[in-house]
Design a protein around this motif. Sequence first.
Motif, short mmCIF file in Angstrom:
data_model
loop_
_atom_site.label_atom_id
_atom_site.label_comp_id
_atom_site.label_asym_id
_atom_site.label_seq_id
_atom_site.Cartn_x
_atom_site.Cartn_y
_atom_site.Cartn_z
N GLY A 27 23.15 -6.82 35.69
CA GLY A 27 23.71 -5.88 36.44
C GLY A 27 25.04 -5.22 36.17
O GLY A 27 25.85 -4.51 36.82
N GLU A 28 25.32 -5.47 34.85
CA GLU A 28 26.37 -4.78 33.95
C GLU A 28 26.09 -3.20 33.65
O GLU A 28 24.65 -3.02 33.19
N LEU A 29 27.01 -2.44 33.91
CA LEU A 29 26.88 -1.00 33.15
C LEU A 29 27.05 -0.69 31.97
O LEU A 29 28.17 -1.18 31.41
N VAL A 30 26.31 0.06 31.37
CA VAL A 30 26.29 0.11 29.90
C VAL A 30 26.01 1.78 29.68
O VAL A 30 25.49 2.44 30.54
N ASP A 31 26.90 2.28 28.42
CA ASP A 31 26.62 3.63 28.00
C ASP A 31 25.47 3.25 26.93
O ASP A 31 25.86 2.83 25.90
N VAL A 32 24.57 4.30 26.70
CA VAL A 32 23.41 4.30 25.77
C VAL A 32 23.47 5.64 24.75
O VAL A 32 23.22 6.62 25.70
N ARG A 33 23.81 5.45 23.60
CA ARG A 33 23.75 6.71 22.58
C ARG A 33 22.77 6.62 21.82
O ARG A 33 22.38 5.47 21.25
N GLY A 34 21.88 7.87 21.71
CA GLY A 34 20.79 8.04 20.53
C GLY A 34 20.68 9.28 20.29
O GLY A 34 21.27 10.21 20.60
N ILE A 35 19.68 9.52 19.43
CA ILE A 35 19.15 10.75 18.79
C ILE A 35 17.87 11.32 19.68
O ILE A 35 17.13 10.62 19.85
N THR A 36 18.02 12.40 20.21
CA THR A 36 16.90 12.80 21.06
C THR A 36 15.81 13.13 20.26
O THR A 36 15.84 13.36 18.85
N LYS A 37 14.48 13.23 20.88
CA LYS A 37 13.43 13.53 20.25
C LYS A 37 13.44 15.16 19.49
O LYS A 37 13.98 16.04 20.44
N LEU A 90 24.07 2.96 32.60
CA LEU A 90 22.67 2.40 33.00
C LEU A 90 22.92 0.90 33.16
O LEU A 90 23.75 0.19 32.71
N THR A 91 22.19 0.53 34.28
CA THR A 91 22.41 -0.80 34.74
C THR A 91 21.13 -1.71 34.02
O THR A 91 20.05 -1.59 33.91
N ILE A 92 21.88 -2.79 33.54
CA ILE A 92 21.08 -3.99 32.96
C ILE A 92 20.29 -4.66 33.91
O ILE A 92 20.97 -5.45 34.73
N LEU A 93 19.05 -4.56 34.07
CA LEU A 93 18.42 -5.21 35.38
C LEU A 93 17.95 -6.42 34.79
O LEU A 93 18.13 -7.58 35.70
N LYS A 94 17.68 -6.92 33.68
CA LYS A 94 17.15 -8.26 33.28
C LYS A 94 17.64 -8.36 31.48
O LYS A 94 17.68 -7.50 30.85
#
Length: 210
Positions: A104-114, A176-180
Amino acid sequence: MFGLIGINLGMTSLFSKNGENIPCTIVKVGPCYVIQVKTMEKDGYSAIQLGIIDKKEKHTTKALQGHFRKSGIFPKKKLLEFKDVLSPSIKLGSQININSFVEGELVDVRGITKGKGFQGVVKRHKFSGVGERSHGQHNRLRAPGSVGAGSDPSRIFKGKKMAGRMGGKHVTIKNLTILKIDVTENIFILNGSVPGNKNSYLMIKKKKWN
């Protein structure tokens, strides 16, 4: 802000209690090891460097071998730095795992796009082209059209949307929410999509760190 390094395993979907189909991303997270701790006194800013996935010493440069030796950690394939971390519980060489997060925690996810390579204005900037094929315009359907600025100043302004290299950029998807959380397999199931291809590395950031 603090977090962990993850690996994008691909997308799936879950059903909510109301029967709604929720698109999700499966991320392999950690365990991560603290390779370096930076402080305001020594480095001018506070940060920690985390590493993930073992790497053979023969494939590691001499400089990096000494860097890993200081922390007492076996060489790692991927290193990422998390800035503005002020937690006394984080020690050099310690392990940080998935238990730092909760469902249920909110996180920010950073990555390199395709990476899409060199693309035209229709694909890159969603231009509509010049319209129907008529009046002899047989090769103008996906062209940008006129881009000049007239007789004054008679040049193209900087930042003009034109054809060029598309993708391959650092992008952050927020909240983004951590669902599981699967603690045994070190897996997150996040609500929504994340940047990058399968098996690409991700920086998963917590909103708050205690």
